[in-house]
Design a protein around this motif. Structure first.
Motif, short mmCIF file in Angstrom:
data_model
loop_
_atom_site.label_atom_id
_atom_site.label_comp_id
_atom_site.label_asym_id
_atom_site.label_seq_id
_atom_site.Cartn_x
_atom_site.Cartn_y
_atom_site.Cartn_z
N ILE A 8 -61.18 -4.88 -78.50
CA ILE A 8 -61.71 -6.23 -78.31
C ILE A 8 -61.71 -6.95 -79.65
N PRO A 9 -61.14 -8.17 -79.71
CA PRO A 9 -61.09 -8.90 -80.97
C PRO A 9 -62.46 -9.06 -81.63
N THR A 67 -59.39 -16.81 -79.18
CA THR A 67 -58.86 -15.52 -79.64
C THR A 67 -58.88 -14.49 -78.52
N LEU A 68 -59.97 -14.46 -77.76
CA LEU A 68 -60.04 -13.54 -76.62
C LEU A 68 -58.89 -13.80 -75.65
N ILE A 69 -58.68 -15.06 -75.33
CA ILE A 69 -57.64 -15.41 -74.36
C ILE A 69 -56.26 -15.05 -74.89
N GLU A 119 -59.00 -12.88 -69.82
CA GLU A 119 -58.98 -14.06 -68.96
C GLU A 119 -60.40 -14.53 -68.71
N LEU A 120 -60.59 -15.82 -68.77
CA LEU A 120 -61.90 -16.39 -68.45
C LEU A 120 -62.13 -16.25 -66.95
N ARG A 141 -70.15 -17.46 -70.63
CA ARG A 141 -68.76 -17.36 -70.22
C ARG A 141 -68.33 -15.89 -70.19
N PHE A 142 -67.65 -15.52 -69.10
CA PHE A 142 -67.32 -14.12 -68.82
C PHE A 142 -65.81 -13.94 -68.90
N PHE A 143 -65.39 -13.00 -69.76
CA PHE A 143 -63.98 -12.73 -69.98
C PHE A 143 -63.67 -11.29 -69.56
#
Length: 473
Positions: free
Chosen positions: A156-157, A197-199, A204-205, A213-215
């Motif tokens: 995970i970033p 950065t997560l995306i 994915e959101l 917000r849940f990824f």
């Protein structure tokens, strides 16, 4: 992932974070560093190069100094590297080093290991007994706090903004692991940059609830919950529980009794009969899986410690395992399973060049204990009789064969079918038909109305066995 499970997890996360906001229960960072957190401090008794090595290596147990053949350090643009070569490194010495990596909370995957801003490439050749290590540390690369498990820290970033405030492990429904990290002095643009950065890394959101917000990415999840009033952001990281399909055993022609002595692996496996026993080959077997294999067989599967030559003896059975070759260029492990000659020759011939005969156990056994009962009564060189083999050999005089072996009319006996003892949890059995054919019978194959092949469980039967050698008496 099932939507109901996902919605349940998300709802639980919402309640948890809502309670944190309402109660203001943000944990205060302690003055002392968290357990396991390493902070390099200058030591007047250490030379500068020692300090650099420690920051690269941490507390790893390196191979013996007398085996070192190369040691090169370099630094450029804030990236430090260390290359070390060793000769005379046996398989036990390699496994000890990999154990040190695991103990020091590095994330070992494939032929590499990672811990924060540090990475390690490992190259090994069993036959040449050579080990090469390439360490890298990027001082500009941000790190998660060391309290976060390294598999999550690697996958995970990193959140690189603000000041780390607190960490807490959480129990979440359907989550294998979940950890909450709170950061202070974080601006909303920083939060937005992290979400991007997560995306970009494959997350994915999934949804947003009350600003949370849940990824999601495969089995991983990350939630981001900023508080604009306090300048804090709460991040929860974790992985969902997964139901894993058991790995298949090592394949035929390895007999079942030896399959049960070896840990299954995810690599591409093959087995070939040789004069001394069997050659076992695992293709695309990376160091991390090889380490897991040898750790498992010396634990749960009850093999003795591996010798300097790469051999080990099973503590309960009369067989030995010897490593023939392995290197990280090919990622190919070759081993020899050494067993008694009669057993190996009987499996190798396949055509009956070596004498054998069929018999019956004296006692009856439940399906799960049948093979152990056979070994107790006859020793290590026997195997359970195969339906296909006895049908091919005696199909034209099956009733006579059953009389000679000692299967009574109307008796059911355990056998194997298609090289396996089981269809799911049901064990195959030969039913000697006496009188009218049976009803409500799961029929796989038959020899007229003399014998049928079925399967069942939870009953005690005798077993038919194939015995190498000439029948006497």
């Amino acid at each position: 992932m099932d939507n109901k499970i996902k919605q349940f997890v998300i709802a639980a996360l919402v309640v948890l974070l809502g309670l944190i906001v309402l109660t203001g229960c943000v944990l205060k960072p302690e003055d002392k560093k968290a357990d396991g957190q390493v902070k390099m401090m200058l030591d007047a008794t250490k030379a500068p190069e020692d300090i650099g090595q420690r920051s690269l290596l941490g507390n790893l147990s390196m191979p013996p100094e007398q085996n070192k053949t190369e040691w090169t350090e370099d630094e450029s643009s804030g990236v430090r590297t260390l290359s070390a070569g060793y000769a005379g490194i046996s398989l036990p010495a390699l496994l000890d080093f990999l154990k040190s990596i695991d103990k020091e909370n590095w994330y070992l995957t494939g032929n590499n290991a990672y811990k924060g801003s540090r990475s390690l490439d490992i190259a090994y050749d069993f036959e040449a007994q050579k080990l090469h290590l390439d360490f890298t540390i990027d001082d500009s690369k941000p790190e998660w706090p060391e309290v976060l498990p390294q598999n999550l820290a690697y996958s995970i970033p990193v959140f690189p903004y603000g000041q780390f405030g607190s960490f807490e492990e959480r129990e979440m429904p359907e989550a294998e692991k979940a950890f909450m990290l709170v950061y202070k002095d974080v601006a909303l643009p920083d939060v937005m940059a992290y979400e991007e950065t997560l995306i970009s890394s494959g997350f994915e959101l999934d949804q947003e609830i009350n600003g949370q917000r849940f990824f999601l990415k495969n089995t991983l999840f990350a939630t981001v919950s900023p508080n604009a009033l306090t300048g804090e952001v709460a991040i929860i990281l974790g992985s969902f529980k997964v139901s894993y399909v058991p790995l298949p055993p090592w394949p035929d022609p390895l007999p079942e009794k030896y399959q049960r002595l070896l840990s299954p692996v995810g690599a591409m496996c093959s087995v070939t009969a040789i004069t001394e026993g069997f050659e076992l080959t695992a293709e695309k077997m990376m160091l991390s899986e090889m380490y897991a294999f040898f750790t498992a067989i010396q634990g749960y599967y009850e093999w003795a410690a591996i010798s300097e030559s790469g051999s080990t003896q099973h503590t309960g059975q009369n067989c030995a395992l010897k490593v023939v070759s392995y290197n990280t260029d090919e990622n190919r492990l070759v081993m020899h399973l050494l067993v008694e000659d009669a057993e190996a020759n009987a499996r190798r011939s396949r055509g009956g060049d070596d004498p054998f005969y069929f018999g019956m156990t004296q006692n009856t056994y439940y399906e799960q204990q049948a093979m152990d009962g056979i070994l107790d009564e006859f020793g290590q060189t026997v195997e359970m009789a195969s339906w296909e083999e006895i049908k091919a050999l005696y199909g034209d005089r099956f009733a006579q064969f059953l009389d000679e072996v000692g299967v009574r009319p109307g008796e059911d006996v355990w056998v194997i079918f298609k090289k396996s003892g089981f269809d799911g949890h049901r064990h195959y059995f030969l039913a000697r038909i006496s009188g009218s054919p049976r009803e409500d019978f799961l029929l796989y194959d038959k020899v007229g109305d003399e014998a049928w092949l079925g399967s069942w469980y939870g009953i005690k039967l005798r077993a038919m066995v194939k015995i190498p050698g000439n029948k006497t008496g």
